[in-house]
Design an enzyme around this catalytic site. Structure first.
Site, PDB file in Angstrom:
ATOM      1  N   GLU A  13      -2.471  13.138  -9.038  1.00  0.00           N
ATOM      2  CA  GLU A  13      -1.837  14.468  -8.933  1.00  0.00           C
ATOM      3  C   GLU A  13      -2.202  15.194 -10.231  1.00  0.00           C
ATOM      4  O   GLU A  13      -3.028  16.100 -10.217  1.00  0.00           O
ATOM      5  CB  GLU A  13      -0.320  14.324  -8.771  1.00  0.00           C
ATOM      6  CG  GLU A  13       0.427  15.658  -8.710  1.00  0.00           C
ATOM      7  CD  GLU A  13       1.961  15.492  -8.694  1.00  0.00           C
ATOM      8  OE1 GLU A  13       2.453  14.417  -9.073  1.00  0.00           O
ATOM      9  OE2 GLU A  13       2.651  16.474  -8.325  1.00  0.00           O
ATOM     10  N   ASP A  59       8.469  18.537  -2.287  1.00  0.00           N
ATOM     11  CA  ASP A  59       9.826  18.942  -2.683  1.00  0.00           C
ATOM     12  C   ASP A  59      10.051  20.368  -2.168  1.00  0.00           C
ATOM     13  O   ASP A  59      10.027  21.334  -2.949  1.00  0.00           O
ATOM     14  CB  ASP A  59       9.950  18.907  -4.212  1.00  0.00           C
ATOM     15  CG  ASP A  59       9.656  17.522  -4.761  1.00  0.00           C
ATOM     16  OD1 ASP A  59      10.501  16.627  -4.610  1.00  0.00           O
ATOM     17  OD2 ASP A  59       8.545  17.323  -5.304  1.00  0.00           O
TER      18      ASP A  59
HETATM   19  N1  LIG Z   1       5.267  15.850  -7.007  1.00  0.00           N
HETATM   20  C1  LIG Z   1       5.863  14.828  -7.616  1.00  0.00           C
HETATM   21  N2  LIG Z   1       5.153  14.048  -8.437  1.00  0.00           N
HETATM   22  C2  LIG Z   1       5.726  13.037  -9.083  1.00  0.00           C
HETATM   23  N3  LIG Z   1       7.018  12.731  -8.969  1.00  0.00           N
HETATM   24  C3  LIG Z   1       7.779  13.483  -8.164  1.00  0.00           C
HETATM   25  N4  LIG Z   1       9.076  13.407  -7.852  1.00  0.00           N
HETATM   26  C4  LIG Z   1       9.350  14.404  -7.017  1.00  0.00           C
HETATM   27  N5  LIG Z   1       8.251  15.118  -6.756  1.00  0.00           N
HETATM   28  C5  LIG Z   1       7.244  14.556  -7.466  1.00  0.00           C
HETATM   29 ZN   LIG Z   2       5.713  13.595  -4.555  1.00  0.00          ZN
END
Ligand SMILES: Nc1ncnc2[nH]cnc12
Ligand SMILES: [Zn+2]
Length: 315
Positions: free
Chosen positions: A197, A276
């Protein structure tokens, strides 16, 4: 296009239940639990949802989760998410939750788990939405604490089908959790992990080779490593990509730069997810819609992405 995308049957494979806490519910739980909030109202909270990176988001996400105190709170949170699934024809979901976010502030392990599990059971029975829960370890904390969390989960072994890894990525590589993942796999859990990410492609290699994951969460930085892309294609390892999250957290500055459709056309098994949704401005359909508007995603590509999500289910 929105209605067409909305009615397309799909699975969601990357969703943090704590990240589905909408500001309205956050305020009503704060009132129910008599918790003072630093924001005057829902609009003031929403205007705080501007993030420069993952950590800035996480600081607010953990702050928001503090209003979740009782079994009923966790039930209400999960039920609200399942109703969104019903609205958007998400027929199957494999959400995460972070037990340590709650046990570390004194909420017993079983309080969160019971509320979430009861809502998922009602979702199956009343809404016909199939599901499986993923226990996600917080990677900014020591591996020792992940071991303790796994131990706490063992009396409720059947409530989970997999373990995951989330929170602050850079500086916390998958290798830090090799032993606890081995223990979880020996207990029969499947494994998934956030990797690539904000972190480099090496973290994706580690998640595959050391944690032996069945899917990579995010994984968009795999594009920097042609050997890794070749492996993902060869082994058809699914990536649970979250486009609105990636732009909100500045992984890509603009949706027009997102690489998900290039990965799709190369033959990588990419899926579309909301991560999220309460914080990033939309659920699964809004994520698909953003790809249509900014990248010209066609109906045929949307069908393949939705089919990938159904194929990449682990339960
Ligand atoms: N996008 C994300 N990356 C890492 N941890 C998370 N916890 C909640 N969303 C997240
Ligand atoms: Zn996540």
């Amino acid at each position: 296009m929105y209605n067409w995308l909305n009615t397309l049957p799909k699975a969601e494979l990357h969703l943090h239940l704590e990240g589905s806490l909408e500001p309205e519910l956050l305020f009503s739980l704060a009132e129910r639990n008599k918790i003072a909030l630093p924001w005057d109202n829902v609009d003031a909270l929403r205007s705080a949802y501007a993030f420069g990176n993952l950590q800035e988001f996480l600081d607010l996400y953990y702050r928001g989760a503090d209003v979740l105190r009782t079994e009923q709170d966790f039930y209400d949170l999960t039920w609200a998410y399942l109703q969104k699934c019903e609205e958007q024809n998400v027929v199957h979901t494999e959400p995460f939750y972070d037990p340590q976010t709650h046990t570390d502030r004194g909420i017993p392990f079983e309080v969160a788990l019971r509320g979430i599990s009861d809502a998922l059971a009602d979702g199956r029975e009343l809404l016909g939405i199939s599901s499986g829960l993923i226990l996600s370890f917080l990677r900014h904390l020591p591996e020792e604490q992940a071991f303790k969390t796994l131990e706490q989960a063992m009396p409720y072994r059947d409530a989970f089908f997999a373990v995951g890894l989330d929170s602050s990525e850079v500086g916390h590589p998958p290798s830090k959790f090799e032993r606890v993942f081995a223990k979880a796999r020996a207990e029969g859990f499947l494994a998934v992990a956030h990797a690539g990410e904000e972190g480099p492609p090496e973290y994706i290699w580690e998640a595959l080779d050391l944690l032996k994951v069945s899917r990579i969460d995010h994984g968009v930085r795999a594009a920097e490593d042609p050997w890794l892309i070749a492996r993902l294609i060869e082994e058809q390892i699914p990536l649970t990509v979250c486009p609105l999250s990636n732009t909100k957290l500045r992984v890509f500055d603009d949706m027009s730069q997102h690489n998900i459709l290039q990965l799709l056309e190369q033959g990588v098994k990419v899926t579309v997810n909301s991560d999220d949704p309460a914080y990033f401005g939309g659920y699964v359909t809004e994520n698909f819609m953003a790809l249509h508007e900014s990248l010209g995603m066609t109906e045929e590509q949307a069908r393949r992405l939705a089919q990938n999500s159904l194929d990449a289910r682990l339960v």
